[in-house]
Design an enzyme around this catalytic site. Structure first.
Site, PDB file in Angstrom:
ATOM      1  CG  ASN A  11      -1.725   1.210   1.430  1.00 55.48           C
ATOM      2  OD1 ASN A  11      -1.791   2.060   0.536  1.00 55.48           O
ATOM      3  ND2 ASN A  11      -2.366   1.343   2.590  1.00 55.48           N
ATOM      4  CD1 TRP A  12       3.583   1.027  -2.570  1.00 53.19           C
ATOM      5  CD2 TRP A  12       3.697   1.999  -4.600  1.00 53.19           C
ATOM      6  NE1 TRP A  12       4.382   0.239  -3.375  1.00 53.19           N
ATOM      7  CE2 TRP A  12       4.468   0.805  -4.623  1.00 53.19           C
ATOM      8  CE3 TRP A  12       3.613   2.775  -5.757  1.00 53.19           C
ATOM      9  CZ2 TRP A  12       5.146   0.385  -5.771  1.00 53.19           C
ATOM     10  CZ3 TRP A  12       4.297   2.350  -6.897  1.00 53.19           C
ATOM     11  CH2 TRP A  12       5.052   1.177  -6.893  1.00 53.19           C
ATOM     12  CE  LYS A  13       0.004   3.107   4.816  1.00 53.73           C
ATOM     13  NZ  LYS A  13       0.153   3.180   6.255  1.00 53.73           N
ATOM     14  CG  HIS A  97      -5.594   1.787   5.414  1.00 54.93           C
ATOM     15  ND1 HIS A  97      -5.115   2.712   6.315  1.00 54.93           N
ATOM     16  CD2 HIS A  97      -4.599   0.882   5.221  1.00 54.93           C
ATOM     17  CE1 HIS A  97      -3.873   2.373   6.649  1.00 54.93           C
ATOM     18  NE2 HIS A  97      -3.537   1.273   5.995  1.00 54.93           N
ATOM     19  CD  GLU A  99      -2.653   5.313   6.928  1.00 56.67           C
ATOM     20  OE1 GLU A  99      -2.679   5.332   5.687  1.00 56.67           O
ATOM     21  OE2 GLU A  99      -1.711   4.795   7.577  1.00 56.67           O
ATOM     22  CD  GLU A 169      -3.163  -2.555   7.385  1.00 52.31           C
ATOM     23  OE1 GLU A 169      -2.110  -2.821   6.818  1.00 52.31           O
ATOM     24  OE2 GLU A 169      -3.752  -1.480   7.233  1.00 52.31           O
ATOM     25  N   GLY A 175       2.938   2.160  10.931  1.00 53.95           N
ATOM     26  CA  GLY A 175       3.908   3.246  10.788  1.00 53.95           C
ATOM     27  C   GLY A 175       4.613   3.605  12.081  1.00 53.95           C
ATOM     28  CB  SER A 215       5.740  -1.981  11.890  1.00 55.50           C
ATOM     29  OG  SER A 215       5.324  -0.654  12.210  1.00 55.50           O
ATOM     30  N   GLY A 236       3.081  -1.136   4.264  1.00 54.44           N
ATOM     31  CA  GLY A 236       3.084   0.287   3.949  1.00 54.44           C
ATOM     32  C   GLY A 236       4.489   0.756   3.620  1.00 54.44           C
ATOM     33  N   GLY A 237       5.140   1.387   4.596  1.00 56.39           N
ATOM     34  CA  GLY A 237       6.456   2.004   4.399  1.00 56.39           C
ATOM     35  C   GLY A 237       7.468   1.124   3.684  1.00 56.39           C
TER      36      GLY A 237
HETATM   37  P1  13P Z   1       3.348   0.321   7.713  1.00 51.21           P
HETATM   38  O1  13P Z   1       3.859  -0.952   7.070  1.00 51.21           O
HETATM   39  O2  13P Z   1       4.072   1.554   7.231  1.00 51.21           O
HETATM   40  O3  13P Z   1       3.278   0.206   9.210  1.00 51.21           O
HETATM   41  O4  13P Z   1       1.841   0.508   7.199  1.00 51.21           O
HETATM   42  C1  13P Z   1       0.959  -0.553   7.287  1.00 51.21           C
HETATM   43  C2  13P Z   1      -0.254  -0.214   6.526  1.00 51.21           C
HETATM   44  O5  13P Z   1      -0.993   0.679   6.901  1.00 51.21           O
HETATM   45  C3  13P Z   1      -0.517  -0.960   5.278  1.00 51.21           C
HETATM   46  O6  13P Z   1      -1.794  -0.705   4.802  1.00 51.21           O
END
Ligand code: 13P
Length: 253
Positions: A11-13, A97, A99, A169, A175, A215, A236-237
């Site tokens: 997920n590149w957000k 998600h 967020e 999640e 994050g 993470s 994510g990251g």
């Molecule tokens: P991180 O891997 O940066 O913690 O993010 C997880 C995430 O929200 C994937 O959708």
């Protein structure tokens, strides 16, 4: 052993311009070209989907949207529909998600409508659920997840859910560098699978992939994937850098 094929999803957000997304996708497609044992999906920002789709068309990388709106079209400024996603080659869509729930007011009820739109347009929905730190501390994890699952999936038939993917999640692990331990993830994943078994029967429950997100890094993926009910990861990251993400895809079994 089970026959659920692992899925590692990135997920590149809100990261990467279109040209950065194309370059990253191409590098990633090259790095993972020999690994057919794992499904790999990336979800770049909307503006890059079409070009990334072209860039990865001869690879086994799949594409996903990060969100959708449930109407097919109309006066909904700023929104993207399921058929718009499929028209540029998306196979998956991330829904609910944390967020989106936290910053954009999404609720279990809107998540439910979005999953309906995804299912109706043959997009594989990745339903995101997870508890906050406060909810975990007050031992409400299971009741929070129960509500998110039951409301999110309300009204769906067995047939509707054959392409469903769930991503657990925990909000406190996104994050933050704090990962749930493999045992914590397994405990929740087992609970989610047993909820699915109660509502839809063992066959469906045993076929649905449940991903862990929060993470995930190259150095913790193997431990997580060793758990019986962890079928992949939503990253994510660590999905933004092709080498790092490829190292996650090539986790040690
Ligand atoms: P991180 O891997 O940066 O913690 O993010 C997880 C995430 O929200 C994937 O959708």
């Amino acid at each position: 052993m089970n026959d659920r094929k692992p899925l590692i999803a990135g997920n590149w957000k809100m990261f990467k311009t279109c040209s950065e997304a194309i370059a990253t996708a191409k590098q990633l497609a090259h790095l993972i070209r020999k690994n057919q044992a794992v499904d790999v999906m990336i979800a770049p920002p909307f503006i890059a989907l079409e070009k990334v789709s072209e860039a990865i068309k001869d690879s086994h990388l799949s594409l996903g949207g990060q969100n959708l709106f449930w109407q097919s079209e109309g006066a909904y400024t700023g929104e993207i529909s399921a058929n718009m996603l499929t028209s540029v080659g998306c196979e998956y869509v991330i829904i609910g998600h944390s967020e989106r729930r936290q910053y954009f007011g999404e609720s279990d009820a809107t998540v439910n409508r979005k999953i309906r739109a995804a299912v109706d347009h043959h997009l594989k929905p990745i339903l995101c659920i997870g508890e906050s730190e406060k909810e975990r501390e007050s031992k409400d994890t299971f009741s929070v997840l129960d509500k998110q699952m039951k409301t999110g999936l309300k009204g769906f038939s067995l047939d509707d859910l054959t392409s469903l993917i769930i991503a657990y999640e925990p909000v406190w692990a996104i994050g933050t560098g704090k990962t749930a331990t493999a045992d914590q993830a397994q405990e929740v994943h087992r609970f989610l699978r047993s909820m699915l078994a109660t509502s839809y029967g063992n066959t469906l429950a045993n076929s649905i992939r449940i991903l862990y997100g929060g993470s995930v890094k190259p150095d913790n993926i193997s431990e997580l994937m060793a758990m019986a009910d962890v079928d992949g990861a939503l990253v994510g990251g660590a999905s933004l850098d092709p080498e790092t993400f490829s190292n996650i895809v090539h986790f040690e079994k």
